[in-house]
Design a protein around this motif. Structure first.
Motif, mmCIF file in Angstrom:
data_model
loop_
_atom_site.group_PDB
_atom_site.id
_atom_site.type_symbol
_atom_site.label_atom_id
_atom_site.label_comp_id
_atom_site.label_asym_id
_atom_site.label_seq_id
_atom_site.Cartn_x
_atom_site.Cartn_y
_atom_site.Cartn_z
ATOM 1 N N LEU A 151 4.814 10.613 8.474
ATOM 2 C CA LEU A 151 3.673 10.616 8.507
ATOM 3 C C LEU A 151 3.221 9.245 8.434
ATOM 4 N N ALA A 152 3.832 8.457 7.644
ATOM 5 C CA ALA A 152 3.606 6.971 7.797
ATOM 6 C C ALA A 152 4.005 6.272 9.011
ATOM 7 N N ALA A 153 5.072 6.805 9.638
ATOM 8 C CA ALA A 153 5.516 6.081 10.930
ATOM 9 C C ALA A 153 4.664 6.433 11.901
ATOM 10 N N TRP A 154 3.985 7.773 11.933
ATOM 11 C CA TRP A 154 3.080 8.122 12.897
ATOM 12 C C TRP A 154 1.818 7.324 12.935
ATOM 13 N N VAL A 155 1.330 6.547 11.783
ATOM 14 C CA VAL A 155 0.367 6.046 11.676
ATOM 15 C C VAL A 155 0.834 4.463 12.262
ATOM 16 N N VAL A 156 1.741 3.935 11.837
ATOM 17 C CA VAL A 156 2.523 2.507 12.184
ATOM 18 C C VAL A 156 2.618 2.755 13.685
ATOM 19 N N LEU B 36 5.750 16.217 0.613
ATOM 20 C CA LEU B 36 5.993 14.813 1.307
ATOM 21 C C LEU B 36 7.341 14.489 0.951
ATOM 22 N N ALA B 37 8.075 14.777 0.056
ATOM 23 C CA ALA B 37 9.503 14.513 -0.457
ATOM 24 C C ALA B 37 10.346 15.308 0.357
ATOM 25 N N GLN C 231 6.601 -0.376 3.694
ATOM 26 C CA GLN C 231 7.542 0.280 2.688
ATOM 27 C C GLN C 231 7.382 1.743 2.953
ATOM 28 N N GLU C 232 6.658 2.192 3.698
ATOM 29 C CA GLU C 232 6.324 3.936 3.480
ATOM 30 C C GLU C 232 7.064 4.420 4.546
ATOM 31 N N MET D 232 0.805 -1.213 -0.003
ATOM 32 C CA MET D 232 0.069 -0.103 -0.073
ATOM 33 C C MET D 232 0.986 1.219 0.129
ATOM 34 N N GLN D 233 0.635 2.086 -0.948
ATOM 35 C CA GLN D 233 1.288 3.336 -0.943
ATOM 36 C C GLN D 233 0.741 4.539 -0.038
ATOM 37 N N PHE D 234 1.496 5.110 0.361
ATOM 38 C CA PHE D 234 1.187 6.408 1.422
ATOM 39 C C PHE D 234 0.118 7.310 0.614
ATOM 40 N N ASP D 235 -0.791 7.716 1.508
ATOM 41 C CA ASP D 235 -2.038 8.227 1.083
ATOM 42 C C ASP D 235 -2.386 9.120 2.274
ATOM 43 N N LEU D 236 -2.397 10.673 2.221
ATOM 44 C CA LEU D 236 -2.655 11.633 3.317
ATOM 45 C C LEU D 236 -4.037 11.190 3.881
ATOM 46 N N GLU D 237 -4.928 11.125 2.931
ATOM 47 C CA GLU D 237 -6.480 10.829 3.692
ATOM 48 C C GLU D 237 -6.413 9.673 4.187
#
Lengths: 180, 180
Positions: free
Chosen positions: A136-141, A118-119, B160-161, A1-6
């Protein structure tokens, strides 16, 4: 799954309600004990999530987006909550986390983060350059990992009571070495 | 922590609301993927919890309390949900689990289980004699283990993100061998 802000916000905004459904009003027997020396109780984990809202994720996103000369993050203090919450109740922590998360997600939305943002990078004190996407992905995980931790720590309180079921119930034997 | 019926029910009755807060309305990207071959998605886990309500925990408690000549449990079918839920939505599963759990906990309360009943035994097909206390404690731990599993499986979708954060986020590297 690729990162998606929403899709990231969709998970982040659920966590306070998930923790409330799981923990609010529960007996201390479930929420106060931990997994052993140097490990956290469910109460400690909620305190740590509050620290993340106050000193970590969004603070670091601001540093990245400010595009300043120095984008080095302050080291995160993993023991901050121990002192701070000594005289607080779990109910107070749940309410505080809920409020901080709501405010932080409103600010995140107002940042209008797109692919270019994001970059952008900041500098993590331990592992160097990271992008806003990584952060942001790490925040979710991180949320999901600590939810798993709370469930595991609670499960372990019945470790003696399940008798011969122990080897059939993975959380009872997960993370025998402290790891959160 | 010693087994306590009310404290067990306090956890068991929360699980449907916890799963709803965590999963209802979430994009399939979060709920449909698993951890790899022979592992379960969050959708599968909810289906498995439904199977537990329909064929496992309370069914076995009834066998124990009936004090019949044979108290051997039927083996539990861990793949039952795969066929059954092929055409169902996650929302249907959440509602079904909620309803079954409510009915089962009402029946459990009506059993008026005390210390004498908790010491009664049944026979598990894999590991032999177990008490009603073991069974009910295992029901609680089983819920919490699968909640941890759902959180971990969701977390891995962003494996991966998160870039260099991987070693700092335990759920991303937990259960590399399928174990649920």
């Amino acid at each position: 799954m690729q990162f998606d802000l929403e899709k990231s916000i969709a998970v982040l905004e659920r966590t306070p309600a998930v923790l409330r459904a799981l923990l609010a009003g529960l007996a201390n027997d479930w929420t106060a004990p931990n997994e052993g020396p140097e490990t956290w109780s469910s109460f400690d984990v909620v305190g740590h999530l509050i620290d993340g809202e106050e000193t970590d994720w969004l603070v670091r996103a601001r540093i990245i987006l400010a595009r300043g000369d120095t984008r080095r993050f302050e080291p995160f203090d993993r023991s901050r909550h121990r002192q701070l919450n000594r005289h607080r109740s779990l109910e107070e922590l749940l309410a505080r986390f809920e409020s901080l998360r709501r405010t932080n997600l409103a600010e995140l939305r107002a940042m209008h983060v797109g692919p270019a943002q994001l970059a952008l990078t900041g500098e993590h004190p331990d592992f160097g350059p990271v992008t806003l996407k990584h952060l942001l992905a790490a925040w979710v995980v991180h949320d999901l990992g600590h939810l798993a931790q709370i469930a595991r720590v609670m499960a372990k309180q019945y470790g003696q009571e399940v008798g011969p079921w122990v080897p059939y119930l993975p959380p009872l034997t997960d993370h025998e070495e402290p790891r959160s």
